[in-house]
Scaffold this motif. Structure first.
Motif, mmCIF file in Angstrom:
data_model
loop_
_atom_site.group_PDB
_atom_site.id
_atom_site.type_symbol
_atom_site.label_atom_id
_atom_site.label_comp_id
_atom_site.label_asym_id
_atom_site.label_seq_id
_atom_site.Cartn_x
_atom_site.Cartn_y
_atom_site.Cartn_z
ATOM 1 N N PHE A 77 -17.540 -44.618 -12.843
ATOM 2 C CA PHE A 77 -17.356 -45.730 -13.777
ATOM 3 C C PHE A 77 -17.200 -46.952 -12.882
ATOM 4 O O PHE A 77 -16.083 -47.376 -12.587
ATOM 5 C CB PHE A 77 -16.116 -45.535 -14.661
ATOM 6 N N THR A 78 -18.343 -47.478 -12.400
ATOM 7 C CA THR A 78 -18.274 -48.569 -11.421
ATOM 8 C C THR A 78 -19.118 -49.743 -11.896
ATOM 9 O O THR A 78 -18.804 -50.360 -12.908
ATOM 10 C CB THR A 78 -18.732 -48.069 -10.027
ATOM 11 N N VAL A 79 -20.150 -50.068 -11.146
ATOM 12 C CA VAL A 79 -21.088 -51.139 -11.515
ATOM 13 C C VAL A 79 -22.501 -50.561 -11.395
ATOM 14 O O VAL A 79 -22.725 -49.582 -10.681
ATOM 15 C CB VAL A 79 -20.940 -52.380 -10.597
ATOM 16 N N ALA A 80 -23.454 -51.217 -12.082
ATOM 17 C CA ALA A 80 -24.792 -50.632 -12.224
ATOM 18 C C ALA A 80 -25.448 -50.301 -10.883
ATOM 19 O O ALA A 80 -26.002 -49.209 -10.711
ATOM 20 C CB ALA A 80 -25.664 -51.577 -13.045
ATOM 21 N N ALA A 81 -25.386 -51.220 -9.932
ATOM 22 C CA ALA A 81 -26.087 -50.993 -8.653
ATOM 23 C C ALA A 81 -25.507 -49.780 -7.939
ATOM 24 O O ALA A 81 -26.241 -48.956 -7.379
ATOM 25 C CB ALA A 81 -25.968 -52.231 -7.781
ATOM 26 N N ALA A 82 -24.182 -49.663 -7.959
ATOM 27 C CA ALA A 82 -23.531 -48.543 -7.283
ATOM 28 C C ALA A 82 -23.805 -47.235 -8.027
ATOM 29 O O ALA A 82 -23.954 -46.175 -7.402
ATOM 30 C CB ALA A 82 -22.025 -48.799 -7.200
ATOM 31 N N ALA A 83 -23.911 -47.287 -9.340
ATOM 32 C CA ALA A 83 -24.116 -46.074 -10.142
ATOM 33 C C ALA A 83 -25.403 -45.364 -9.749
ATOM 34 O O ALA A 83 -25.447 -44.129 -9.650
ATOM 35 C CB ALA A 83 -24.136 -46.432 -11.630
ATOM 36 N N GLY A 100 -20.754 -42.721 -16.196
ATOM 37 C CA GLY A 100 -20.153 -43.498 -17.283
ATOM 38 C C GLY A 100 -20.425 -44.985 -17.211
ATOM 39 O O GLY A 100 -20.144 -45.709 -18.160
ATOM 40 N N THR A 101 -20.991 -45.453 -16.089
ATOM 41 C CA THR A 101 -21.222 -46.899 -15.927
ATOM 42 C C THR A 101 -22.271 -47.383 -16.923
ATOM 43 O O THR A 101 -23.267 -46.700 -17.159
ATOM 44 C CB THR A 101 -21.692 -47.194 -14.486
ATOM 45 N N ARG A 123 -24.349 -38.041 -19.084
ATOM 46 C CA ARG A 123 -24.544 -39.490 -19.184
ATOM 47 C C ARG A 123 -24.123 -39.907 -20.580
ATOM 48 O O ARG A 123 -24.643 -39.382 -21.570
ATOM 49 C CB ARG A 123 -26.025 -39.798 -18.970
ATOM 50 N N ALA A 124 -23.182 -40.827 -20.669
ATOM 51 C CA ALA A 124 -22.790 -41.334 -21.986
ATOM 52 C C ALA A 124 -22.216 -42.726 -21.824
ATOM 53 O O ALA A 124 -21.406 -42.966 -20.933
ATOM 54 C CB ALA A 124 -21.747 -40.422 -22.638
ATOM 55 N N ALA A 125 -22.670 -43.636 -22.675
ATOM 56 C CA ALA A 125 -22.151 -45.003 -22.643
ATOM 57 C C ALA A 125 -20.707 -45.026 -23.114
ATOM 58 O O ALA A 125 -19.974 -45.975 -22.835
ATOM 59 C CB ALA A 125 -23.002 -45.893 -23.541
ATOM 60 N N ASN A 126 -20.324 -43.989 -23.833
ATOM 61 C CA ASN A 126 -18.953 -43.933 -24.346
ATOM 62 C C ASN A 126 -18.556 -42.463 -24.440
ATOM 63 O O ASN A 126 -19.222 -41.680 -25.106
ATOM 64 C CB ASN A 126 -18.897 -44.589 -25.727
ATOM 65 N N MET A 127 -17.479 -42.112 -23.743
ATOM 66 C CA MET A 127 -17.101 -40.703 -23.637
ATOM 67 C C MET A 127 -16.044 -40.305 -24.668
ATOM 68 O O MET A 127 -15.539 -39.191 -24.623
ATOM 69 C CB MET A 127 -16.565 -40.425 -22.232
ATOM 70 N N SER A 128 -15.684 -41.207 -25.580
ATOM 71 C CA SER A 128 -14.622 -40.835 -26.523
ATOM 72 C C SER A 128 -15.164 -39.924 -27.628
ATOM 73 O O SER A 128 -16.319 -40.040 -28.037
ATOM 74 C CB SER A 128 -13.975 -42.082 -27.135
ATOM 75 N N ARG A 238 -7.930 -47.272 -23.097
ATOM 76 C CA ARG A 238 -9.086 -46.684 -22.415
ATOM 77 C C ARG A 238 -8.826 -45.265 -21.919
ATOM 78 O O ARG A 238 -9.736 -44.610 -21.407
ATOM 79 C CB ARG A 238 -9.588 -47.598 -21.308
ATOM 80 N N ALA A 239 -7.612 -44.792 -22.099
ATOM 81 C CA ALA A 239 -7.325 -43.393 -21.754
ATOM 82 C C ALA A 239 -8.253 -42.436 -22.514
ATOM 83 O O ALA A 239 -8.560 -41.345 -22.025
ATOM 84 C CB ALA A 239 -5.869 -43.060 -22.065
ATOM 85 N N ILE A 240 -8.731 -42.839 -23.698
ATOM 86 C CA ILE A 240 -9.619 -41.940 -24.475
ATOM 87 C C ILE A 240 -10.931 -41.684 -23.736
ATOM 88 O O ILE A 240 -11.499 -40.607 -23.830
ATOM 89 C CB ILE A 240 -9.920 -42.463 -25.900
ATOM 90 N N PHE A 241 -11.404 -42.704 -22.990
ATOM 91 C CA PHE A 241 -12.657 -42.519 -22.236
ATOM 92 C C PHE A 241 -12.413 -41.595 -21.040
ATOM 93 O O PHE A 241 -13.261 -40.763 -20.698
ATOM 94 C CB PHE A 241 -13.210 -43.863 -21.755
ATOM 95 N N ALA A 242 -11.259 -41.781 -20.407
ATOM 96 C CA ALA A 242 -10.923 -40.938 -19.256
ATOM 97 C C ALA A 242 -10.762 -39.486 -19.718
ATOM 98 O O ALA A 242 -11.209 -38.549 -19.055
ATOM 99 C CB ALA A 242 -9.647 -41.442 -18.601
#
Ligand code: NAD
Length: 268
Positions: A77-83, A100-101, A123-128, A238-242
Motif C-alpha cells: 500500500f504505497t505509491v503507483a510507481a513503487a507498486a 492494494g495501491t 489485487r483490490a482497490a478496496n479490501m474491506s 482504515r483498520a478495515i482495509f488492513a
C-alpha cells in the motif's frame, strides 16, 4: 502450521502502520519485515516502534528485493510507481503479493498483471468486506435497472489522498457498467466543470469530495424521474482495509500464480 510471514512495504505510511498492528494481532500471521523508500526517516529504526507495538527487534529496511526473498507474502500500500516495482520483485522471488495501491497508470497495471503470471496476487482497490459487498450489489442493481436510471458514483476521502476518483469509486463504476452490459470507459464521465451540456443518457458520472480525515465514503446513486436508489458504504477507520489485506494474505499463501480478487478471498 507455521505462521505466514508478511512483509510490509511502505511500512511507515498510514496503511503500513495499520497493517503492522493487524498482522501482530492476527492468529497465523507474523511480521516478517518492512521497508520504506530510501531516505525516509523511518529507515534504520525499529519496525514495531512505528506502529506502537514496542521494539520487535526488526529494522526498517529500504531494499524491497531482500524483503521479497525473506517473507511469504508482501503487502503493498504505497505509491503507483513503487507498486509496479514491488510486483516485479515479488514475481522474481515467487512471493505472494497483496496489491492494494491505487491510482496506477495502465503500464503499472500491466506490470501487476505480468507479475501474476509468476506468482499469486490479490489485487483490490478496496479490501474491506463491506465495500466488496457494495460492489456485488451495485453490479446486480445496475443489471436490474435500465438507463432511465442515471448512475452517479460519489466518493469522499481525507485531504491527503493524491488520486481521484478513488480506485474504489472506479471499481464501483466498473461494476455498474458490467451489470448494465456497457463498456465503462465509453460511459464514464469523470469530471464536470463549466458549460457541460445536458447529461448523456447511459453515462456513469463521478463526483469527488476531499476533506478532513474521512477514511472513505462511497455512494452509488441510481436516479430516475421522481425516485432515487442510493447504496452507501462508510468507512470510519482504515483498520478495515488492513483487516481485509491481512485476511487476503492468509488466504493467498500457497495458492498457484494468478490474479485474484477480494471476491475470491471472501467467497462472494
Ligand atoms: P501514505 O502516504 O500514508 O503511505 C504510503 C507509504 O509508502 C509512505 O510511507 C511512503 O513513504 C511509502 N513509499 C513510497 N514510495 C515507496 C517505496 N519506493 N518503497 C517503500 N515505501 C514507499 O498512504 P496511505 O494512505 O497509506 O495509502 C497508500 C496507498 O494505499 C494509496 O494508493 C491508497 O489509495 C491505497 N489504499 C488502498 C486501500 C485498499 O483497500 N486497497 C485502502 C486504503 C488505501
Amino acid at each position: 502450521m507455521a505462521d505466514v510471514r508478511m512483509g510490509v512495504v511502505g511500512c511507515a505510511g498510514r496503511m503500513g502502520t495499520n497493517l503492522l498492528r493487524q498482522i501482530a494481532g492476527t492468529e497465523g500471521a507474523a511480521i516478517g519485515g518492512g521497508t520504506e523508500r530510501p531516505g525516509h526517516d523511518a529507515v534504520g529504526g525499529d519496525l514495531g516502534a512505528l506502529a506502537g507495538l514496542g521494539d520487535l527487534g526488526l529494522t526498517v529496511g529500504d531494499d524491497p528485493r531482500a524483503l521479497s526473498a525473506e517473507v511469504d507474502v508482501v503487502l503493498d500500500f504505497t505509491v503507483a510507481a513503487a507498486a509496479a516495482e514491488h510486483a516485479a520483485l515479488a514475481a522474481a522471488a515467487g512471493t505472494g503479493l497483496i496489491a492494494g495501491t491505487t491510482g496506477l497508470e495502465p503500464d503499472q497495471e500491466a506490470a501487476i498483471l505480468a507479475a501474476a503470471g509468476k506468482t499469486a496476487i490479490v489485487r483490490a482497490a478496496n479490501m474491506s468486506v463491506g465495500v466488496n459487498l457494495l460492489l456485488a450489489i451495485t453490479r446486480q442493481v445496475a443489471g436490474l435497472l435500465d438507463a432511465d436510471f442515471d448512475i452517479e458514483v460519489l466518493e469522499m476521502h481525507h485531504r491527503h489522498k493524491v488520486d481521484a476518483p478513488s480506485g474504489t469509486a472506479l471499481a464501483l463504476g466498473q461494476a455498474a457498467a458490467d451489470g448494465r452490459g456497457v463498456a465503462h470507459d465509453d460511459a464514464a464521465d469523470r469530471g464536470r466543470d463549466g458549460i457541460t451540456g445536458a447529461r448523456r443518457r447511459g453515462d456513469i458520472g463521478y463526483a469527488v469530495l476531499r476533506g478532513g480525515n474521512v477514511a472513505g465514503e462511497h455512494s452509488v446513486i441510481f436516479a430516475a424521474d421522481n425516485e432515487r436508489v442510493e447504496l452507501t458504504h462508510r468507512a470510519t477507520d482504515r483498520a478495515i482495509f488492513a483487516r481485509g489485506g491481512v485476511r487476503a494474505a492468509l488466504w493467498l499463501h500457497g495458492r498457484p500464480p494468478g490474479l485474484y480478487s477480494m471476491a475470491d478471498v471472501l467467497g462472494f
